[in-house]
Scaffold this motif. Structure first.
Motif, PDB file in Angstrom:
ATOM      1  N   THR A 191      45.740  37.980  27.587  1.00  0.00           N
ATOM      2  CA  THR A 191      44.423  38.609  26.654  1.00  0.00           C
ATOM      3  C   THR A 191      43.286  37.703  26.652  1.00  0.00           C
ATOM      4  O   THR A 191      42.002  38.192  26.846  1.00  0.00           O
ATOM      5  CB  THR A 191      44.754  38.867  25.342  1.00  0.00           C
ATOM      6  OG1 THR A 191      45.418  37.539  24.572  1.00  0.00           O
ATOM      7  CG2 THR A 191      45.968  39.889  25.197  1.00  0.00           C
ATOM      8  N   LYS A 192      43.370  36.346  26.910  1.00  0.00           N
ATOM      9  CA  LYS A 192      42.414  35.535  27.124  1.00  0.00           C
ATOM     10  C   LYS A 192      41.460  36.082  28.444  1.00  0.00           C
ATOM     11  O   LYS A 192      40.106  36.336  27.990  1.00  0.00           O
ATOM     12  CB  LYS A 192      42.546  34.080  27.391  1.00  0.00           C
ATOM     13  CG  LYS A 192      43.207  33.484  26.172  1.00  0.00           C
ATOM     14  CD  LYS A 192      43.858  32.126  26.368  1.00  0.00           C
ATOM     15  CE  LYS A 192      43.078  31.115  27.182  1.00  0.00           C
ATOM     16  NZ  LYS A 192      43.730  29.911  27.192  1.00  0.00           N
TER      17      LYS A 192
ATOM     18  N   ALA B  35      31.462  26.250  29.790  1.00  0.00           N
ATOM     19  CA  ALA B  35      31.375  26.420  31.246  1.00  0.00           C
ATOM     20  C   ALA B  35      29.969  26.826  31.881  1.00  0.00           C
ATOM     21  O   ALA B  35      29.850  26.691  33.054  1.00  0.00           O
ATOM     22  CB  ALA B  35      32.544  27.223  31.878  1.00  0.00           C
ATOM     23  N   GLY B  36      29.270  27.252  31.191  1.00  0.00           N
ATOM     24  CA  GLY B  36      27.618  27.418  31.363  1.00  0.00           C
ATOM     25  C   GLY B  36      27.444  28.959  31.933  1.00  0.00           C
ATOM     26  O   GLY B  36      26.576  29.367  32.564  1.00  0.00           O
ATOM     27  N   LEU B  37      28.509  29.794  31.455  1.00  0.00           N
ATOM     28  CA  LEU B  37      28.503  31.145  31.703  1.00  0.00           C
ATOM     29  C   LEU B  37      27.688  31.975  31.033  1.00  0.00           C
ATOM     30  O   LEU B  37      27.042  32.859  31.123  1.00  0.00           O
ATOM     31  CB  LEU B  37      29.944  31.871  32.030  1.00  0.00           C
ATOM     32  CG  LEU B  37      30.547  31.335  33.034  1.00  0.00           C
ATOM     33  CD1 LEU B  37      32.137  31.715  33.121  1.00  0.00           C
ATOM     34  CD2 LEU B  37      29.986  31.344  34.452  1.00  0.00           C
ATOM     35  N   VAL B  38      27.615  31.509  29.612  1.00  0.00           N
ATOM     36  CA  VAL B  38      26.902  32.081  28.491  1.00  0.00           C
ATOM     37  C   VAL B  38      26.157  31.117  27.778  1.00  0.00           C
ATOM     38  O   VAL B  38      26.432  30.051  27.762  1.00  0.00           O
ATOM     39  CB  VAL B  38      27.752  33.085  27.716  1.00  0.00           C
ATOM     40  CG1 VAL B  38      28.516  33.811  28.258  1.00  0.00           C
ATOM     41  CG2 VAL B  38      28.713  31.891  26.787  1.00  0.00           C
TER      42      VAL B  38
ATOM     43  N   ALA C  79      34.308  37.636  38.548  1.00  0.00           N
ATOM     44  CA  ALA C  79      35.113  37.942  37.785  1.00  0.00           C
ATOM     45  C   ALA C  79      35.981  36.565  37.884  1.00  0.00           C
ATOM     46  O   ALA C  79      36.799  36.072  36.993  1.00  0.00           O
ATOM     47  CB  ALA C  79      36.221  39.022  38.398  1.00  0.00           C
ATOM     48  N   SER C  80      35.964  35.967  39.039  1.00  0.00           N
ATOM     49  CA  SER C  80      36.884  34.780  39.417  1.00  0.00           C
ATOM     50  C   SER C  80      36.175  33.502  38.513  1.00  0.00           C
ATOM     51  O   SER C  80      36.868  32.718  38.015  1.00  0.00           O
ATOM     52  CB  SER C  80      36.601  34.366  41.006  1.00  0.00           C
ATOM     53  OG  SER C  80      37.333  33.005  41.198  1.00  0.00           O
TER      54      SER C  80
ATOM     55  N   ARG D 161      38.781  31.781  35.749  1.00  0.00           N
ATOM     56  CA  ARG D 161      39.284  30.359  35.985  1.00  0.00           C
ATOM     57  C   ARG D 161      39.096  29.870  34.755  1.00  0.00           C
ATOM     58  O   ARG D 161      39.558  28.780  34.411  1.00  0.00           O
ATOM     59  CB  ARG D 161      38.462  29.924  37.181  1.00  0.00           C
ATOM     60  CG  ARG D 161      39.177  30.381  38.597  1.00  0.00           C
ATOM     61  CD  ARG D 161      38.630  29.280  39.620  1.00  0.00           C
ATOM     62  NE  ARG D 161      39.272  29.796  40.946  1.00  0.00           N
ATOM     63  CZ  ARG D 161      38.378  30.170  41.838  1.00  0.00           C
ATOM     64  NH1 ARG D 161      37.254  30.715  41.487  1.00  0.00           N
ATOM     65  NH2 ARG D 161      39.202  30.934  42.977  1.00  0.00           N
ATOM     66  N   VAL D 162      37.725  29.998  33.970  1.00  0.00           N
ATOM     67  CA  VAL D 162      37.505  29.269  32.740  1.00  0.00           C
ATOM     68  C   VAL D 162      38.580  29.660  31.843  1.00  0.00           C
ATOM     69  O   VAL D 162      39.112  28.776  31.126  1.00  0.00           O
ATOM     70  CB  VAL D 162      36.239  29.734  32.243  1.00  0.00           C
ATOM     71  CG1 VAL D 162      35.920  29.113  30.819  1.00  0.00           C
ATOM     72  CG2 VAL D 162      35.102  29.107  33.208  1.00  0.00           C
TER      73      VAL D 162
END
Length: 139
Positions: A5-6, A52-55, A76-77, A81-82
């Motif tokens: 679910t994560k 992780a710097g995605l948001v 998506a990867s 991965r995070v």
């Protein structure tokens, strides 16, 4: 490989942020309500995505989260991965016979290729093209 679910809910957050890209911050409360998910759980997932710097997070009454870059530049990867760690199909693959190792590596590479080449923009485009109840995936 089983995505927990994560990974699933983390990808949900990212797709929602991509849907609202350029409109300013989106609250996790709104994402939770629209997807019938726990806001508290989404908060736990947003932290590693931010680290992780995605948001990026924005504080205040009209705060929330937004993507740190365009949806076409996040795969998506990147998200999985995070939240899920490295892609592992079979534990202890090194101990398998060569034919089995080859199979597991082929499966891993195929899954990796799909995740590496599917961007948030691809998922947003799919979201906009299809009615919500029309998803059907074949493996």
């Amino acid at each position: 490989m089983k995505i927990s679910t994560k990974g699933r809910y983390g990808l949900t957050i990212m797709i929602e942020l991509a849907l609202h890209y350029g409109e300013g911050p989106t609250s996790l409360k709104m994402i939770a309500n629209e997807n019938n998910l726990s806001e508290h759980y989404l908060e736990q997932l947003a932290s590693p995505l931010r680290n992780a710097g995605l948001v990026k997070s924005v504080r205040g009454a009209y705060g929330g989260y937004m993507l740190s870059r365009e949806p076409k530049l996040i795969t998506a990867s990147d998200v999985l991965r995070v939240l899920e760690g490295p892609l592992t199909i079979v534990e202890g693959m090194e101990e398998e016979k060569p034919a089995q190792q080859s199979l597991w590596l082929s499966i891993r590479d195929a899954v990796k290729d799909v995740l590496d080449h599917t961007t948030l923009q691809d998922l947003v485009d799919h979201e906009n093209d299809e009615p919500r109840d029309a998803y059907m995936f074949y493996i």
